[in-house]
Design an enzyme around this catalytic site. Structure first.
Site, PDB file in Angstrom:
ATOM      1  N   ASP A  67     -34.470  75.830 -29.017  1.00 46.99           N
ATOM      2  CA  ASP A  67     -34.526  74.384 -29.206  1.00 46.99           C
ATOM      3  C   ASP A  67     -33.337  73.872 -30.014  1.00 46.99           C
ATOM      4  O   ASP A  67     -32.763  72.829 -29.703  1.00 46.99           O
ATOM      5  CB  ASP A  67     -35.829  73.996 -29.912  1.00 46.99           C
ATOM      6  CG  ASP A  67     -36.989  73.831 -28.935  1.00 46.99           C
ATOM      7  OD1 ASP A  67     -36.784  74.064 -27.728  1.00 46.99           O
ATOM      8  OD2 ASP A  67     -38.093  73.489 -29.391  1.00 46.99           O
ATOM      9  N   GLY A  68     -32.974  74.595 -31.083  1.00 49.19           N
ATOM     10  CA  GLY A  68     -31.861  74.150 -31.914  1.00 49.19           C
ATOM     11  C   GLY A  68     -30.555  74.098 -31.142  1.00 49.19           C
ATOM     12  O   GLY A  68     -29.759  73.164 -31.302  1.00 49.19           O
ATOM     13  N   ASN A 141     -33.350  64.574 -32.454  1.00 46.82           N
ATOM     14  CA  ASN A 141     -34.635  64.789 -33.119  1.00 46.82           C
ATOM     15  C   ASN A 141     -34.904  63.787 -34.238  1.00 46.82           C
ATOM     16  O   ASN A 141     -35.858  63.029 -34.186  1.00 46.82           O
ATOM     17  CB  ASN A 141     -34.685  66.203 -33.705  1.00 46.82           C
ATOM     18  CG  ASN A 141     -35.548  67.133 -32.891  1.00 46.82           C
ATOM     19  OD1 ASN A 141     -36.007  66.798 -31.808  1.00 46.82           O
ATOM     20  ND2 ASN A 141     -35.767  68.328 -33.408  1.00 46.82           N
ATOM     21  N   ASP A 142     -34.056  63.834 -35.269  1.00 47.83           N
ATOM     22  CA  ASP A 142     -34.346  63.017 -36.443  1.00 47.83           C
ATOM     23  C   ASP A 142     -33.136  62.866 -37.348  1.00 47.83           C
ATOM     24  O   ASP A 142     -32.166  63.607 -37.257  1.00 47.83           O
ATOM     25  CB  ASP A 142     -35.517  63.608 -37.248  1.00 47.83           C
ATOM     26  CG  ASP A 142     -35.319  65.088 -37.590  1.00 47.83           C
ATOM     27  OD1 ASP A 142     -34.187  65.492 -37.910  1.00 47.83           O
ATOM     28  OD2 ASP A 142     -36.301  65.855 -37.538  1.00 47.83           O
ATOM     29  N   ARG A 152     -35.492  67.150 -57.357  1.00 49.55           N
ATOM     30  CA  ARG A 152     -35.897  65.886 -57.997  1.00 49.55           C
ATOM     31  C   ARG A 152     -36.191  64.875 -56.901  1.00 49.55           C
ATOM     32  O   ARG A 152     -35.707  64.993 -55.770  1.00 49.55           O
ATOM     33  CB  ARG A 152     -34.775  65.337 -58.897  1.00 49.55           C
ATOM     34  CG  ARG A 152     -33.454  65.097 -58.184  1.00 49.55           C
ATOM     35  CD  ARG A 152     -32.463  64.400 -59.108  1.00 49.55           C
ATOM     36  NE  ARG A 152     -32.137  65.202 -60.251  1.00 49.55           N
ATOM     37  CZ  ARG A 152     -31.165  66.112 -60.277  1.00 49.55           C
ATOM     38  NH1 ARG A 152     -30.443  66.328 -59.179  1.00 49.55           N
ATOM     39  NH2 ARG A 152     -30.904  66.799 -61.351  1.00 49.55           N
ATOM     40  N   ASP A 171     -39.431  62.795 -52.105  1.00 53.49           N
ATOM     41  CA  ASP A 171     -38.461  63.859 -51.871  1.00 53.49           C
ATOM     42  C   ASP A 171     -37.461  63.457 -50.788  1.00 53.49           C
ATOM     43  O   ASP A 171     -36.374  64.037 -50.690  1.00 53.49           O
ATOM     44  CB  ASP A 171     -39.173  65.141 -51.440  1.00 53.49           C
ATOM     45  CG  ASP A 171     -39.897  65.824 -52.596  1.00 53.49           C
ATOM     46  OD1 ASP A 171     -39.841  65.303 -53.721  1.00 53.49           O
ATOM     47  OD2 ASP A 171     -40.528  66.872 -52.356  1.00 53.49           O
ATOM     48  N   THR A 182     -42.420  66.223 -32.975  1.00 54.59           N
ATOM     49  CA  THR A 182     -43.101  67.513 -33.081  1.00 54.59           C
ATOM     50  C   THR A 182     -42.362  68.480 -33.996  1.00 54.59           C
ATOM     51  O   THR A 182     -42.726  69.658 -34.080  1.00 54.59           O
ATOM     52  CB  THR A 182     -43.255  68.163 -31.688  1.00 54.59           C
ATOM     53  OG1 THR A 182     -41.972  68.251 -31.057  1.00 54.59           O
ATOM     54  CG2 THR A 182     -44.190  67.357 -30.815  1.00 54.59           C
ATOM     55  N   TYR A 184     -39.899  68.326 -37.829  1.00 58.47           N
ATOM     56  CA  TYR A 184     -40.084  68.107 -39.271  1.00 58.47           C
ATOM     57  C   TYR A 184     -41.084  66.980 -39.519  1.00 58.47           C
ATOM     58  O   TYR A 184     -41.909  67.051 -40.439  1.00 58.47           O
ATOM     59  CB  TYR A 184     -38.725  67.782 -39.881  1.00 58.47           C
ATOM     60  CG  TYR A 184     -38.650  67.828 -41.398  1.00 58.47           C
ATOM     61  CD1 TYR A 184     -39.710  68.262 -42.179  1.00 58.47           C
ATOM     62  CD2 TYR A 184     -37.485  67.428 -42.051  1.00 58.47           C
ATOM     63  CE1 TYR A 184     -39.621  68.306 -43.559  1.00 58.47           C
ATOM     64  CE2 TYR A 184     -37.380  67.467 -43.429  1.00 58.47           C
ATOM     65  CZ  TYR A 184     -38.458  67.906 -44.174  1.00 58.47           C
ATOM     66  OH  TYR A 184     -38.364  67.948 -45.546  1.00 58.47           O
ATOM     67  N   SER A 187     -44.535  68.351 -39.419  1.00 66.51           N
ATOM     68  CA  SER A 187     -44.786  69.184 -40.596  1.00 66.51           C
ATOM     69  C   SER A 187     -45.040  68.346 -41.837  1.00 66.51           C
ATOM     70  O   SER A 187     -45.781  68.758 -42.738  1.00 66.51           O
ATOM     71  CB  SER A 187     -43.596  70.119 -40.844  1.00 66.51           C
ATOM     72  OG  SER A 187     -43.387  70.974 -39.748  1.00 66.51           O
TER      73      SER A 187
END
Length: 286
Positions: A67-68, A141-142, A152, A171, A182, A184, A187
């Protein structure tokens, strides 16, 4: 299809063994096939393939890896609009259509024209400093906004179509396409979206406030993020495109995210619904 080009992740296909087998198989069936060489990162903006290397008459690009690899090839080659087929040599594939065990029957389908082509939306991100653009990148993807360096939280404001939406202390935050929902985004607790939708999902990462819900936005919206000064005094921030290419940002910088005019064309060989694929990958069919 008659004319093919192969893009290979050499880390997954050492010495191009699988890629060369595919090339010879296609040529044995009277098709033309070119095998591209990986491009050194220090010499180009491309990750795997320089678009200028690909002959103009190529009808399909076979992406060997996972996929990557497919995501990076999609960004490298978005300007061409050539359909991509992912051949999965990795461990988990949502995007890659072909597994190692069904490789040659899949190639036969391609050659017979038994396929469909899906168009997947992409994102365009512009990083600006004092009103001047310092970087522009695309993502399939994102786009992820996060801290850089020590652990931090970061503070930032979100504007939607020029109107102030909310302040976050978190974060980071994820802006995902339906394709990336589907990844990150999932998740981090964000919703899963059908890949043919034309929308964006905004999901905070470990928000330190009560406004930690995902927001689903129209594909026509423009999201602007402004990095704010936090209590730590650290100015370093990071804007990551598809988890790979990253731009270093600072307090006061803004990032504009909108749907790209370009899109990724992915070849589908199997008449399997998105829900079936999702159920299989998540182990829900047991």
């Amino acid at each position: 299809m008659e004319r093919f080009y192969i893009v290979t992740n050499k880390a997954k296909d050492i010495d191009y063994l699988e890629s060369n087998r595919i090339k010879e198989y296609l040529k044995a069936h009277g098709k033309s096939c070119f095998l591209g060489e990986s491009v050194p990162l220090e010499h180009t903006r491309y990750r795997y393939t320089d678009a200028a290397q690909i002959p103009k008459d190529v009808q399909c690009i076979l992406v060997i890896g996972g996929d990557g690899t497919l995501i990076q090839a999609a960004r490298d080659l978005a300007e061409l609009g050539i359909p991509l087929v992912g051949v999965n040599l990795g461990t988990l594939g949502y995007l890659t259509e072909v597994e190692r065990e069904n490789l040659y029957p899949s190639l036969d389908k391609l050659m017979r024209g038994e396929y469909q082509i899906e168009e997947r939306m992409m994102l365009e991100g512009k990083v600006k400093r004092e009103g001047k653009e310092i970087s522009t990148m695309m993502a399939l993807n994102d786009v992820v906004f996060s801290r850089s360096g020590a652990l931090r939280v970061i503070d930032f404001k979100i504007y939607l179509n020029g109107e102030y939406l909310n302040f976050y202390s978190a974060d980071g935050i994820i802006i995902a396409t339906p394709t990336g929902s589907t990844g990150y985004n999932m998740s981090a607790g964000g919703p899963i979206v059908s890949p043919d939708a034309k929308l964006m999902v905004m999901t905070p990462i470990c928000a330190h406030t009560l406004n930690n819900r995902s927001i689903v936005l129209s594909g026509n919206d423009q999201i602007t993020l402004e990095f704010c000064q936090d209590r730590s005094g650290c100015k370093e921030r990071l804007v990551s495109f598809d988890g790979d290419n990253a731009v270093c940002a600072a307090v006061g910088d803004t990032v504009e995210i909108r749907r790209s005019e370009r899109f990724t064309r992915i070849v589908r060989l199997n008449k399997i619904s998105f829900l079936e694929v999702l159920r299989d990958k998540m182990g829900g069919g047991k």
